[in-house]
Design a protein around this motif. Structure first.
Motif, short mmCIF file in Angstrom:
data_model
loop_
_atom_site.label_atom_id
_atom_site.label_comp_id
_atom_site.label_asym_id
_atom_site.label_seq_id
_atom_site.Cartn_x
_atom_site.Cartn_y
_atom_site.Cartn_z
N ARG A 194 0.85 -1.19 0.00
CA ARG A 194 0.00 0.00 0.00
C ARG A 194 0.89 1.24 0.00
NH1 ARG A 194 -5.28 -0.89 0.68
NH2 ARG A 194 -5.97 -2.84 1.67
N CYS A 195 0.49 2.22 -0.76
CA CYS A 195 1.19 3.50 -0.77
C CYS A 195 0.32 4.50 -0.02
CB CYS A 195 1.44 3.96 -2.21
SG CYS A 195 2.46 5.44 -2.32
N TYR A 196 0.75 4.86 1.18
CA TYR A 196 -0.08 5.69 2.06
C TYR A 196 0.13 7.18 1.83
CZ TYR A 196 -1.13 1.51 4.79
OH TYR A 196 -1.57 0.26 5.20
N ALA A 197 1.38 7.58 1.58
CA ALA A 197 1.65 9.02 1.54
C ALA A 197 2.90 9.30 0.73
CB ALA A 197 1.80 9.56 2.96
N HIS A 198 2.98 10.54 0.29
CA HIS A 198 4.18 11.02 -0.39
C HIS A 198 4.53 12.38 0.20
CE1 HIS A 198 1.93 13.96 -2.89
NE2 HIS A 198 0.97 13.05 -2.80
N GLY A 199 5.78 12.79 0.04
CA GLY A 199 6.17 14.07 0.62
C GLY A 199 7.66 14.27 0.56
N THR A 200 8.22 14.83 1.63
CA THR A 200 9.64 15.16 1.66
C THR A 200 10.25 14.80 3.01
OG1 THR A 200 9.15 17.43 2.37
CG2 THR A 200 9.45 17.05 0.00
N LEU A 201 11.55 14.56 2.99
CA LEU A 201 12.32 14.36 4.20
C LEU A 201 12.86 15.70 4.67
CD1 LEU A 201 13.94 12.53 6.24
CD2 LEU A 201 15.75 12.45 4.50
#
Length: 278
Positions: A152-159
């Protein structure tokens, strides 16, 4: 030489800005603890995380363990050099020069000269950005398979890089479900039932139907779960994926035939001496 940066070490505390894959809500700041780094890093950096409480509402409350993929060009294995390329160690100066050039123009991303340190930073940056876009697009297209035959791909964003940081690159990230189990390469063939092997082939065929060509199908990118009695195959790593855009039915069918990934999967299973007969 590449090394394990302190914010990738087990026990390290990291901060993420995450946006749910299921909604257009604003990004949320999330704190997490690194449990394990899957080294050596090759392209993206893969970490097992424990998300600190409180969990954001777009994550399941039944677990705190997740996989984080970080697309930071600083840690690419390719930097060590290959038969075709000299080593290209990361430097802040070269990364900064590339970023400043990028702000004013679309830079070429073809194979740079060995002496062009900023060119190599741009080459690496562009490739990692494309891999992130490929993977996110593939998971979006394959939504119906998430949790069944892909993570499952829950979220995307940045470190959020530790302060103080002078870097001008903000690494992109994907937060995925953790699928425990051995990779296909390390499993005794006798432990893989023909029905499980056929399910893997059917999964790969479904990719094409849903508009995705994986383009990196190999035993290391396939997990059999659970560990003690493998009964379900999961395909990982869509960084090289081709995702259908505006191709006609005829053009997309041509691509599927040209790649023939179900047949490739059958050949891989044969090479591993895994029975996939009906």
């Amino acid at each position: 030489m590449l090394y394990l940066h302190h914010y990738y070490e087990p026990g390290a505390q990291i901060t993420l800005n995450l946006r749910s894959c299921d909604s257009d809500e604003s990004a949320r700041s999330v704190q997490a603890t690194v449990v394990k780094s899957y080294t050596p890093f090759t392209l993206s950096q893969v970490l097992l995380l424990d998300i600190n409480s409180p969990l954001p509402d777009f994550l399941p409350a039944t677990t705190t363990n997740f996989i984080l993929k970080v697309y930071d060009p600083r840690f690419l294995q390719h930097r060590q050099g290959t038969k075709l390329s000299a080593p290209h160690p990361w430097t802040l100066a070269a990364e900064t020069t590339a970023a400043r050039r990028r702000a004013f123009a679309n830079l070429p991303t073809w194979w740079p000269d060995d002496s062009d340190t900023a060119g190599w930073e741009e080459y690496y940056h562009a490739n990692l950005q494309q891999m992130f876009k490929n993977e996110l697009a593939a998971y979006t297209r394959l939504l119906s398979l998430q949790g069944q035959s892909i993570p499952r791909c829950y979220a995307h964003g940045t470190l959020v890089l530790p302060s103080p940081s002078k870097r001008m690159v903000v690494p992109r990230v994907l937060l995925l479900s953790y699928v425990p189990g051995p990779c296909l390469r390390s499993v005794n063939p006798s432990r893989v039932a023909p029905a499980v092997a056929r399910a893997l082939i059917d999964t790969v065929r479904a990719f094409g139907t849903l508009g995705v060509i994986h383009d990196d199908l190999r035993p290391d990118n396939i997990i059999l779960s659970p560990s003690d009695a493998p009964s379900r195959p999961f395909v990982l790593d869509f960084g090289n994926a081709q995702v259908r855009a505006d191709e006609s039915e005829e053009d997309w069918e041509y691509k599927l035939v040209e790649n023939d990934e179900p047949k490739l999967m059958e050949m891989t299973l044969d090479k591993l001496e895994i029975d996939h007969s009906l």
